[in-house]
Design an enzyme around this catalytic site. Structure first.
Site, PDB file in Angstrom:
ATOM      1  N   GLY A 127       0.840  -1.305   0.038  1.00 61.75           N
ATOM      2  CA  GLY A 127       0.200  -0.019   0.161  1.00 61.75           C
ATOM      3  C   GLY A 127       0.697   1.245  -0.094  1.00 61.75           C
TER       4      GLY A 127
ATOM      5  CG  ASP B 147      -1.367   1.712   3.044  1.00 62.57           C
ATOM      6  OD1 ASP B 147      -1.347   1.365   4.235  1.00 62.57           O
ATOM      7  OD2 ASP B 147      -2.148   1.068   2.382  1.00 62.57           O
TER       8      ASP B 147
ATOM      9  CG  ASP C   1      -9.290   0.293   9.445  1.00 65.98           C
ATOM     10  OD1 ASP C   1     -10.111   0.920  10.165  1.00 65.98           O
ATOM     11  OD2 ASP C   1      -9.841  -0.805   8.819  1.00 65.98           O
TER      12      ASP C   1
HETATM   13  P1  IMP Z   1      -4.904  -2.403  10.251  1.00 65.88           P
HETATM   14  O1  IMP Z   1      -3.973  -3.404  10.595  1.00 65.88           O
HETATM   15  O2  IMP Z   1      -6.384  -2.523  10.437  1.00 65.88           O
HETATM   16  O3  IMP Z   1      -4.335  -0.899  10.877  1.00 65.88           O
HETATM   17  O4  IMP Z   1      -4.934  -2.149   8.583  1.00 65.88           O
HETATM   18  C1  IMP Z   1      -3.707  -1.721   8.014  1.00 65.88           C
HETATM   19  C2  IMP Z   1      -3.859  -2.092   6.521  1.00 65.88           C
HETATM   20  O5  IMP Z   1      -5.193  -2.172   5.991  1.00 65.88           O
HETATM   21  C3  IMP Z   1      -3.327  -0.997   5.603  1.00 65.88           C
HETATM   22  O6  IMP Z   1      -1.959  -1.097   5.558  1.00 65.88           O
HETATM   23  C4  IMP Z   1      -4.236  -1.011   4.415  1.00 65.88           C
HETATM   24  O7  IMP Z   1      -3.458  -2.042   3.386  1.00 65.88           O
HETATM   25  C5  IMP Z   1      -5.479  -1.639   4.728  1.00 65.88           C
HETATM   26  N1  IMP Z   1      -6.487  -0.676   4.831  1.00 65.88           N
HETATM   27  C6  IMP Z   1      -7.000  -0.058   5.933  1.00 65.88           C
HETATM   28  N2  IMP Z   1      -8.089   0.716   5.690  1.00 65.88           N
HETATM   29  C7  IMP Z   1      -7.974   0.718   4.224  1.00 65.88           C
HETATM   30  C8  IMP Z   1      -8.889   1.618   3.310  1.00 65.88           C
HETATM   31  O8  IMP Z   1      -9.702   2.172   3.602  1.00 65.88           O
HETATM   32  N3  IMP Z   1      -8.674   1.213   1.823  1.00 65.88           N
HETATM   33  C9  IMP Z   1      -7.532   0.308   1.666  1.00 65.88           C
HETATM   34  N4  IMP Z   1      -6.976  -0.504   2.315  1.00 65.88           N
HETATM   35  C10 IMP Z   1      -7.126   0.036   3.771  1.00 65.88           C
HETATM   36 MG    MG Z   2      -1.200  -1.849   3.571  1.00 65.62          MG
END
Ligand code: IMP
Ligand code: MG
Length: 198
Positions: free
Chosen positions: A60, A119, A122
């Site tokens: 990303g 990137d 979340d």
């Molecule tokens: P986390 O582990 O839930 O914090 O997610 C992080 C990863 O989820 C990021 O590096 C992205 O690859 C993906 N991600 C989270 N939200 C989005 C979004 O809105 N669009 C695309 N990818 C996302």
């Molecule tokens: Mg990612």
């Protein structure tokens, strides 16, 4: 809604509900973060001869990191790490797989300041897993940088030192961010139409 200037990849544009950040807006954000990183590390790098190591979390962050490093006004090293948590869904699976690129020894370099580049954050699970993997390594410092922060769905707290923009709880694509590996080539960031993934 879409602005005239943003209508560039018309074959993908049909899937975009609205543009959240245009190319110009992204450029301003990236410049600002690059200046912050330059300020934070210039004395360490230029005076103390310590190393700045930018670690891009792929896939990303590939567009972001490529633009960012061009604007950081310091000698630096770029390395890559692979993390995936989503599979082909729009919600984190909670299980994060991490692979380190070829120069893994830099993580353990006592002269290195590591700046991890994501990137978007979340749930926070990816970055916290990466930090956990780095615990006990013998580097000078680890800091976290994310282009976008989506705080509404946080499950694990993460302390971000460099942030581009806070965004609402919407699924966004473009400028490196994907849905099912698609849309990474968009030059802007847009909210994906819900009908694409619901
Ligand atoms: P986390 O582990 O839930 O914090 O997610 C992080 C990863 O989820 C990021 O590096 C992205 O690859 C993906 N991600 C989270 N939200 C989005 C979004 O809105 N669009 C695309 N990818 C996302
Ligand atoms: Mg990612």
């Amino acid at each position: 809604m879409l602005k005239e200037n943003d209508v560039k990849k018309s074959s993908l544009l049909n899937d975009i509900y609205s543009v959240l950040f245009s190319e110009e807006e992204i450029d301003k954000i990236v410049c600002r973060i690059a200046n912050e990183i330059t300020e934070a590390f210039k004395e360490k790098v230029l005076k103390n001869n310590e190393k700045l190591v930018i670690i891009a979390i792929l896939n990303g962050s590939f567009q972001f990191v490529s633009d960012l490093v061009k604007k950081i006004d310091l000698p630096l090293q770029v390395e890559f790490m692979f993390a995936s948590s989503y599979g082909n869904a729009t919600k984190s699976s909670g299980e994060v797989e991490i692979k380190v690129g070829k120069n893994a020894d830099v993580l353990d370099d006592p002269d290195a300041h590591l700046v991890i580049i994501e990137d978007i954050v979340d749930s926070g699970n990816t970055l916290s897993k990466i930090l956990k993997n780095l615990k006990g390594k013998n580097n000078k410092s680890v800091s976290l940088c994310a282009l976008f922060d989506k705080p509404d769905r946080r499950e694990t707290a993460v302390d971000l030192q460099f942030v581009g923009a806070r965004i609402p709880d919407e699924f966004i694509v473009g400028y490196g961010l994907d849905y099912c590996e698609k849309y990474r080539n968009l030059p802007y960031v847009g909210i994906l139409k819900r009908e694409i993934y619901e």
